[in-house]
Design an enzyme around this catalytic site. Structure first.
Site, short mmCIF file in Angstrom:
data_model
loop_
_atom_site.label_atom_id
_atom_site.label_comp_id
_atom_site.label_asym_id
_atom_site.label_seq_id
_atom_site.Cartn_x
_atom_site.Cartn_y
_atom_site.Cartn_z
N LYS A 99 64.42 -19.71 84.08
CA LYS A 99 63.67 -18.59 83.47
C LYS A 99 63.91 -17.26 83.40
O LYS A 99 63.21 -16.11 83.82
CB LYS A 99 62.06 -18.71 83.71
CG LYS A 99 61.48 -20.16 83.10
CD LYS A 99 60.07 -20.47 83.40
CE LYS A 99 59.35 -21.74 82.94
NZ LYS A 99 60.04 -22.89 83.78
N ARG A 100 65.34 -16.95 83.61
CA ARG A 100 65.92 -15.63 83.86
C ARG A 100 65.35 -14.66 82.43
O ARG A 100 65.67 -15.37 81.51
CB ARG A 100 67.18 -15.71 83.69
CG ARG A 100 67.69 -16.56 85.37
CD ARG A 100 67.04 -15.92 86.64
NE ARG A 100 67.61 -16.21 87.82
CZ ARG A 100 67.15 -17.03 88.83
NH1 ARG A 100 65.84 -17.68 88.41
NH2 ARG A 100 67.61 -17.37 89.80
#
Length: 284
Positions: A99-100
């Site tokens: 979930k960058r």
């Protein structure tokens, strides 16, 4: 499979051959304890190796949650690197759940960590957050295209807190779309013309109920958490996703992992979920 073949094409084939199932690799402390393992690097390594050896040759996707490895520092990341390498070698596609999301050179560096073909953590796809603006994901989109990888963009997530952002209506949008719908529209544009499936997918919770007001026809995959411990079932998928259900990749984590550490029990649980999901999808 060529490493430069687009992720969407590889995913479509894997789903057709192995069934549309993603299994999470989520070695959080309570699950390690349930397996009788210590909450340390040795326990982490035993857990991840067991999951990979039990399922990488039979499920379409394995989805390691990077946070549970990162909490052990460099030694935990080394375990993650090995798990990714071995899972891909056995034929599973790896979706790195990290979930960058950031801007400019920082986003480019995150992309290089997971989407460059020579990176130790190179994965078939990466989960990303677009909430610094969809355009902030451009470095990841470009590197994914270059290396035959994909992205799963958070759009309509199953956590209750997500609604305050994802359901907010954009006043400048003449159609009155909310933010989640806007993300789906961006992804549809990325996937335009891709065959048999685009490489840029959305994360859409299987627990959200009727989504008929959203255009889920993005010509890309829909990663759907929520099956099993969160309460959704395979039978719910056609009602939630409608005509887009064939492109759904349901993710199950605890529903499978709680059957460990016995490898046979893990495989049996994954097989049951895969068959239930396949039956629900083909019924539409």
């Amino acid at each position: 499979m060529s490493p430069l073949e687009p992720f969407g094409a590889r995913l479509r084939r894997a789903m057709d051959d192995r069934g549309p199932l993603s299994v999470g690799i989520d070695p959080h402390a309570s699950l390690l304890a349930e397996w009788g393992l210590n909450d340390d690097v040795a326990g982490l390594e035993r857990f991840s190796r067991t999951v990979v050896e039990a399922m990488a040759d039979r499920v379409a996707v394995l989805k390691p949650q990077s946070a549970f490895f990162e909490r052990f520092g460099s030694r935990g990341v080394a375990v993650l690197e090995k798990a990714v390498e071995e899972a891909r070698a056995a034929g599973a596609l790896v979706v790195m759940d990290a979930k960058r999301g950031d801007i400019g050179s920082t986003m480019a560096a995150y992309a290089e960590s997971f989407l460059h073909k020579d990176a130790p953590l190179f994965s078939d796809a990466l989960t990303v957050s677009p909430y610094l603006g969809y355009g902030s994901l451009k470095p990841a989109v470009e590197l994914a295209r270059e290396n035959g990888a994909g992205l799963f963009v958070l759009a309509l997530t199953s956590n209750p807190e997500g609604g305050e952002v994802q359901h907010a209506v954009r006043t400048e949008d003449p159609g009155g779309r909310n933010v989640g719908a806007t993300m789906l529209a961006h992804l549809a544009a990325e996937n335009a013309g891709a065959q048999p499936l685009g490489s840029f997918g959305a994360v859409v919770g299987a627990t959200l109920g009727d989504l008929s007001s959203y255009d889920l026809a993005i010509n890309g995959p829909l990663l759907a958490p929520g099956i099993g411990a969160q309460g959704a079932t395979a039978a719910d998928l056609p009602r939630v996703f409608g005509a887009a259900v064939r492109n759904v990749v349901p993710n199950v984590s605890r529903g499978v992992l709680r059957h460990g550490p016995d490898a046979g029990a893990l495989r049996a649980a994954a097989d049951r979920f895969a068959e239930e999901i396949r039956a629900a999808v083909t019924s539409v």
